[in-house]
Every structure is written in structure tokens, then in C-alpha cells.
Design a protein around this motif. Structure first.
Motif, PDB file in Angstrom:
ATOM      1  N   ALA A  55       0.833  -1.207   0.000  1.00 33.68           N
ATOM      2  CA  ALA A  55       0.000   0.000   0.000  1.00 33.68           C
ATOM      3  C   ALA A  55       0.870   1.260   0.000  1.00 33.68           C
ATOM      4  CB  ALA A  55      -0.932   0.008   1.204  1.00 33.68           C
ATOM      5  N   THR A  56       1.958   1.225   0.747  1.00 28.14           N
ATOM      6  CA  THR A  56       2.884   2.361   0.789  1.00 28.14           C
ATOM      7  C   THR A  56       3.560   2.571  -0.559  1.00 28.14           C
ATOM      8  OG1 THR A  56       3.283   1.951   3.127  1.00 28.14           O
ATOM      9  CG2 THR A  56       4.879   3.325   1.991  1.00 28.14           C
ATOM     10  N   ALA A  57       3.995   1.479  -1.181  1.00 28.10           N
ATOM     11  CA  ALA A  57       4.636   1.578  -2.496  1.00 28.10           C
ATOM     12  C   ALA A  57       3.653   2.113  -3.536  1.00 28.10           C
ATOM     13  CB  ALA A  57       5.179   0.218  -2.918  1.00 28.10           C
ATOM     14  N   ASN A  58       2.404   1.673  -3.471  1.00 21.22           N
ATOM     15  CA  ASN A  58       1.384   2.194  -4.393  1.00 21.22           C
ATOM     16  C   ASN A  58       1.190   3.691  -4.205  1.00 21.22           C
ATOM     17  OD1 ASN A  58       0.912  -0.257  -5.592  1.00 21.22           O
ATOM     18  ND2 ASN A  58      -0.864  -0.744  -4.327  1.00 21.22           N
ATOM     19  N   ALA A  59       1.138   4.122  -2.952  1.00 20.80           N
ATOM     20  CA  ALA A  59       0.946   5.549  -2.671  1.00 20.80           C
ATOM     21  C   ALA A  59       2.136   6.372  -3.180  1.00 20.80           C
ATOM     22  CB  ALA A  59       0.745   5.774  -1.179  1.00 20.80           C
ATOM     23  N   CYS A  60       3.351   5.866  -2.958  1.00 24.99           N
ATOM     24  CA  CYS A  60       4.540   6.590  -3.423  1.00 24.99           C
ATOM     25  C   CYS A  60       4.590   6.650  -4.946  1.00 24.99           C
ATOM     26  CB  CYS A  60       5.800   5.935  -2.870  1.00 24.99           C
ATOM     27  SG  CYS A  60       5.980   6.134  -1.086  1.00 24.99           S
ATOM     28  N   LEU A  61       4.243   5.541  -5.590  1.00 26.70           N
ATOM     29  CA  LEU A  61       4.215   5.526  -7.052  1.00 26.70           C
ATOM     30  C   LEU A  61       3.151   6.488  -7.591  1.00 26.70           C
ATOM     31  CD1 LEU A  61       5.279   4.301  -9.673  1.00 26.70           C
ATOM     32  CD2 LEU A  61       3.562   2.513  -9.419  1.00 26.70           C
ATOM     33  N   ALA A  62       1.997   6.517  -6.941  1.00 24.83           N
ATOM     34  CA  ALA A  62       0.935   7.439  -7.361  1.00 24.83           C
ATOM     35  C   ALA A  62       1.390   8.888  -7.213  1.00 24.83           C
ATOM     36  CB  ALA A  62      -0.328   7.187  -6.535  1.00 24.83           C
ATOM     37  N   MET A  63       2.128   9.174  -6.149  1.00 23.93           N
ATOM     38  CA  MET A  63       2.625  10.530  -5.930  1.00 23.93           C
ATOM     39  C   MET A  63       3.607  10.925  -7.031  1.00 23.93           C
ATOM     40  SD  MET A  63       4.399  11.996  -2.471  1.00 23.93           S
ATOM     41  CE  MET A  63       3.161  11.203  -1.495  1.00 23.93           C
TER      42      MET A  63
END
Length: 156
Positions: free
Chosen positions: A114-122
Motif C-alpha cells: 500500500a505504501t509503495a502504491n501511494a509513493c508511485l501514485a505521488m
């Protein structure tokens, strides 16, 4: 959304600006960018989910940063770095590491993805806005033709 949360995002962004020695004349603009980014995130999170809300809000922060950089005639990173502060998934990173250290690997994998997804989205939100030609921001920000021509002559 509580007024306290909005004030926390505004003043938290200003505090982050102070921490990174951003000139004081930009504090209110930085706080405004962080506040708008948080409002977009909080509005879209229940509708679209966590990662897509981060994507939209980071795109808005990047757009406002580019616009203010032209309007105020300063580097864009002043607003981008300070404004993105409220969107960084710091607690998620903390919990991922906590679960790893405590041996709860399934929770660590869930939290980490979930953290990696959020960072990638950012990153994608910022990158997409940076693909918009500078001429658009010059016209929206009110840059004069002479300044734009001077920037083009320098290769900027």
C-alpha cells in the motif's frame, strides 16, 4: 473534515518550510499549496481510494507549484517540496518497518505494498504535470512575453 485538520495541514506545511530554510516571504504560499493538496486528498479518498486520491492531490500540488513559481518568479521546488509534505505516507512507512522488525511479515507485505502504491501514485501525479508545456503556465501565471522570450533564449 474538521477545521483543526485543515489548520494542521496549513501550519504543518509552513513548519516544514521553516525546517528546510525556505525564505519567509513564501511561507503563506507554501501553506496554501499544502492545504489545497490535503483538501483534494481528503475529498477524493473516500470516493476513489487511497492511491488515486494521492495521485490527484499530488498532481494538484505540482500544478499549483508550477503556477506559483511563474507568478511569484521563484523556483518551483520551493512550493512542491513543502506542499507535498502533507501527502507523504510517513505513518504507512513506519508501520511497514514496524511489522518487519516485529516479525509480522504478512502485515508488513500488506502495508508495504500500500505504501509503495501511494509513493508511485505521488510520483506519477508530479510527473504528469511536469509534462505540461511551460508556455501554459507562463500564460496562466501572467508571465510577460519579454520574460518568456528571455527564458527561451537562455534555454530554460
Amino acid at each position: 473534515m474538521s477545521i483543526y485538520v485543515l489548520l494542521a495541514s496549513f501550519f504543518g506545511t509552513i513548519a516544514f518550510s521553516v525546517l528546510y530554510n525556505i525564505p519567509s516571504k513564501y511561507y503563506l504560499s507554501c501553506g496554501f499549496v499544502g492545504l489545497i493538496g490535503w483538501i483534494v486528498f481528503a475529498f477524493f479518498k473516500p470516493i476513489l481510494g487511497y492511491a488515486f486520491a494521492i495521485f490527484l492531490s499530488s498532481a494538484v500540488v505540482a500544478f499549483l507549484s508550477r503556477l506559483l513559481a511563474v507568478r511569484i518568479k521563484c523556483p518551483e521546488l520551493i512550493f512542491l517540496i513543502a506542499g507535498i509534505f502533507t501527502l507523504v505516507p510517513g505513518a504507512d512507512i513506519y508501520w511497514t518497518v514496524y511489522y518487519l522488525v516485529s516479525g509480522q511479515l504478512s502485515k508488513a507485505a500488506t502495508s508495504g505494498s500500500a505504501t509503495a502504491n501511494a509513493c508511485l501514485a505521488m510520483v506519477l501525479g508530479i510527473a504528469i504535470i511536469h509534462e505540461i508545456p511551460q508556455k501554459l503556465f507562463n500564460s496562466l501565471g501572467g508571465a510577460k512575453k519579454k520574460e518568456v522570450k528571455h527564458q527561451q533564449d537562455k534555454g530554460l
